[in-house]
Design an enzyme around this catalytic site. Structure first.
Site, PDB file in Angstrom:
ATOM      1  N   GLY A 263       0.751  -1.245   0.000  1.00 53.48           N
ATOM      2  CA  GLY A 263       0.000   0.000   0.000  1.00 53.48           C
ATOM      3  C   GLY A 263       0.776   1.286   0.000  1.00 53.48           C
ATOM      4  O   GLY A 263       0.185   2.349  -0.204  1.00 53.48           O
TER       5      GLY A 263
ATOM      6  N   PRO B   6       4.456  -5.210  -0.808  1.00 53.11           N
ATOM      7  CA  PRO B   6       4.369  -4.045  -1.698  1.00 53.11           C
ATOM      8  C   PRO B   6       4.272  -4.463  -3.160  1.00 53.11           C
ATOM      9  O   PRO B   6       4.914  -5.420  -3.587  1.00 53.11           O
ATOM     10  CB  PRO B   6       5.687  -3.307  -1.441  1.00 53.11           C
ATOM     11  CG  PRO B   6       6.635  -4.380  -1.000  1.00 53.11           C
ATOM     12  CD  PRO B   6       5.820  -5.447  -0.331  1.00 53.11           C
ATOM     13  N   GLY B   7       3.444  -3.761  -3.909  1.00 46.03           N
ATOM     14  CA  GLY B   7       3.354  -4.013  -5.347  1.00 46.03           C
ATOM     15  C   GLY B   7       3.716  -2.750  -6.102  1.00 46.03           C
ATOM     16  O   GLY B   7       4.736  -2.646  -6.769  1.00 46.03           O
TER      17      GLY B   7
ATOM     18  N   CYS C 130     -13.856   3.805 -28.781  1.00 45.93           N
ATOM     19  CA  CYS C 130     -15.089   4.542 -29.081  1.00 45.93           C
ATOM     20  C   CYS C 130     -15.909   4.849 -27.843  1.00 45.93           C
ATOM     21  O   CYS C 130     -17.053   4.408 -27.715  1.00 45.93           O
ATOM     22  CB  CYS C 130     -15.919   3.729 -30.053  1.00 45.93           C
ATOM     23  SG  CYS C 130     -14.952   3.382 -31.509  1.00 45.93           S
TER      24      CYS C 130
HETATM   25  N1  LLP Z   1      -1.636  -6.970  -0.538  1.00 43.17           N
HETATM   26  C1  LLP Z   1      -2.953  -7.054  -0.774  1.00 43.17           C
HETATM   27  C2  LLP Z   1      -3.747  -7.988   0.008  1.00 43.17           C
HETATM   28  C3  LLP Z   1      -3.548  -6.249  -1.778  1.00 43.17           C
HETATM   29  O1  LLP Z   1      -4.858  -6.334  -1.997  1.00 43.17           O
HETATM   30  C4  LLP Z   1      -2.752  -5.355  -2.524  1.00 43.17           C
HETATM   31  C5  LLP Z   1      -3.322  -4.519  -3.578  1.00 43.17           C
HETATM   32  C6  LLP Z   1      -1.371  -5.299  -2.250  1.00 43.17           C
HETATM   33  C7  LLP Z   1      -0.849  -6.119  -1.242  1.00 43.17           C
HETATM   34  C8  LLP Z   1      -0.436  -4.397  -2.992  1.00 43.17           C
HETATM   35  O2  LLP Z   1      -0.721  -3.059  -2.789  1.00 43.17           O
HETATM   36  P1  LLP Z   1       0.247  -1.949  -3.383  1.00 43.17           P
HETATM   37  O3  LLP Z   1       1.549  -2.028  -2.612  1.00 43.17           O
HETATM   38  O4  LLP Z   1       0.458  -2.245  -4.807  1.00 43.17           O
HETATM   39  O5  LLP Z   1      -0.452  -0.677  -3.137  1.00 43.17           O
HETATM   40  N2  LLP Z   1      -5.526  -1.426  -9.564  1.00 43.17           N
HETATM   41  C9  LLP Z   1      -5.372  -0.394  -8.557  1.00 43.17           C
HETATM   42  C10 LLP Z   1      -4.672  -0.908  -7.309  1.00 43.17           C
HETATM   43  C11 LLP Z   1      -5.333  -2.094  -6.674  1.00 43.17           C
HETATM   44  C12 LLP Z   1      -4.623  -2.623  -5.455  1.00 43.17           C
HETATM   45  C13 LLP Z   1      -5.207  -3.927  -5.015  1.00 43.17           C
HETATM   46  N3  LLP Z   1      -4.553  -4.546  -3.898  1.00 43.17           N
HETATM   47  C14 LLP Z   1      -4.642   0.790  -9.165  1.00 43.17           C
HETATM   48  O6  LLP Z   1      -4.308   0.759 -10.349  1.00 43.17           O
HETATM   49  O7  LLP Z   1      -4.411   1.786  -8.488  1.00 43.17           O
END
Ligand code: LLP
Length: 421
Positions: free
Chosen positions: A239, A276-277, A346
């Site tokens: 997050g 983290p993603g 479109c």
């Molecule tokens: N762990 C869990 C359980 C999650 O649901 C998520 C993201 C993460 C980790 C990773 O979160 P991050 O570090 O990436 O913030 N498609 C959306 C974001 C969706 C996130 C879903 N869950 C966007 O493009 O902003």
């Protein structure tokens, strides 16, 4: 910091001119920087130094196997949310003991897959899921290691579509019910309770919601231990936000996030996991596109690109801002003008930016969307029968296509015609 910089008036991905990749693979395409991916992973890894920890990359952000392999080589674990992601992580060579399985709707088939293939832990999100996992584990003669995801009811102060830690969200079990739910879990012989999981949302630009959530997790750890549970691992989710534009104040750094974890949870002696993603992949990727036409409207000019909402859905879906920069560096002090930057799909939702100030551009010019590495390629579709665009990975002066553009034949032949037609 990333590795997409202008050099001698042209945009580079590490040591490769972006225009050279465009000439070789055609536009639009995604390009990722190995050095940026590695740097971001290491920032987290180092931020947790001194604590027993594992950084599990949330591979939903960008799941190409070349990206997974790059991170796995540095010791990354993976956070997966489907059987497909589990198999993808395994195919990239990540061992089961470094894969955690998150998500509120795991099916029994997915549970079986992960139990048979090896898994670090399941982050369980409800009592019905607990019962199902217990049954599957017993069928296989195994015990499933679990944490329970708790919903701490804190406001993550992020976009409503990506906030997950309020009681109205579908995620986790209410933290107020945690002791009852843990007692239930402990009574199921197919489960082994090892810890607690929490994830409150994505693109958080302030540490305070994390601080509130982690304080609640600390309190819960003590309470559950007093109830006799051996809580030894804390999964703190992902997050942490990224800067989507250079003009905003920057979100907190991984070092500050790490210090917060140490301060709120360090005394408990638990193994720390984070997922983290976005921060790992987001600024490690560009979407590169070509201007097809410049169209003058009644009161505005449109830049019509060959990329569209099917390639990058974030602006349409979350009103997200992505910096869009020309691949040829504008001269210092060059004139700028507002453009509505749109794709060819479109519907009017296929708009990337309105009244965006850009140097004058013409058909054939290349532009790059910054911060497109996370939730870009993975959320793409073939809407309008537009092929999924290629992904390219750069490593210093080398680049390679890590997912090729499918041919139209491949796309069309995926359909099958029923015999009555
Ligand atoms: N762990 C869990 C359980 C999650 O649901 C998520 C993201 C993460 C980790 C990773 O979160 P991050 O570090 O990436 O913030 N498609 C959306 C974001 C969706 C996130 C879903 N869950 C966007 O493009 O902003």
């Amino acid at each position: 910091m990333d590795h997409f910089l202008y050099r001698d008036g042209a945009l580079y991905a590490e040591d490769v001119p972006v225009a050279e990749i465009a000439a070789s693979v055609g536009t639009p395409f995604y390009v990722y920087s190995t050095a940026t991916l590695e740097r971001h992973f290491r920032l987290f890894d180092e931020a947790l130094e001194g604590m027993d920890h594992l950084v599990c990359y949330a591979m939903k952000a960008a799941s190409n196997q070349a990206i997974l392999k790059t991170l796995a080589a540095l010791g990354a674990g993976m956070d997966v949310v489907s059987g497909g992601e589990y198999l993808r992580a395994k195919a990239a060579g990540v061992p089961g003991e470094r894969i955690v399985f998150s998500g509120i709707g795991k099916t029994r088939d997915e549970m079986r897959l992960a139990l048979e293939g090896g898994i670090r832990q399941f982050n369980v999100e409800s009592e019905p899921e607990m019962e199902a996992l217990n049954a599957v584990a017993l069928e296989l003669g195994l015990r499933a290691p679990i944490t329970v995801r708790v919903n701490p009811d804190v406001d993550a102060k992020t976009h409503a579509k990506i906030a997950t830690g309020k009681s109205e969200n579908k995620f986790g079990i209410p933290i107020t019910r945690a002791r009852t739910v843990y007692a239930h879990a402990a009574a199921l012989p197919g489960l082994e309770v090892i810890g607690i999981d929490v994830h409150i949302g994505s693109q958080l630009t302030d540490l305070e919601p994390f601080a509130l959530a982690y304080a609640k997790v600390a309190e819960l750890t003590e309470a559950l231990r007093a109830d006799g549970h051996d809580i030894r691992r804390l999964d703190l989710g992902g997050g942490l936000g990224i800067p989507y534009t250079r003009s905003n104040t920057a979100p907190p750094l991984p070092t500050e996030y790490g210090a917060l974890i140490r301060d709120t949870l360090g005394h408990l002696g638990c193994e720390i996991e984070i997922e983290p993603g976005r921060l790992i992949a987001g600024n490690a990727g560009l979407l590169v596109s070509e201007v097809i036409y410049v169209k003058s409207g009644e009161d505005r000019d449109f830049l019509i690109l060959d990329a569209a909402m099917n390639d990058l859905i974030r602006p349409a879906m979350y009103d997200a801002w992505h910096d869009i920069i020309p691949v040829i560096e504008p001269k210092p002090g060059a004139a700028q003008q507002p453009y509505d930057i749109v794709g060819p799909v479109c519907e009017s939702g296929d708009t990337f930016a309105r009244a965006r100030m850009m140097p004058p551009l013409a058909a054939g010019d290349l532009v790059a969307f910054r911060s497109a590495g996370a939730y870009g390629a993975v959320m793409a579709s073939e809407y309008n029968t537009r092929p999924l665009i290629p992904e390219v990975l750069v490593h210093e002066h080398q680049f390679a296509v890590i997912r090729a553009r499918p041919s139209f034949d491949e796309i069309i032949n995926r359909d099958t015609i029923p015999e009555w037609l």
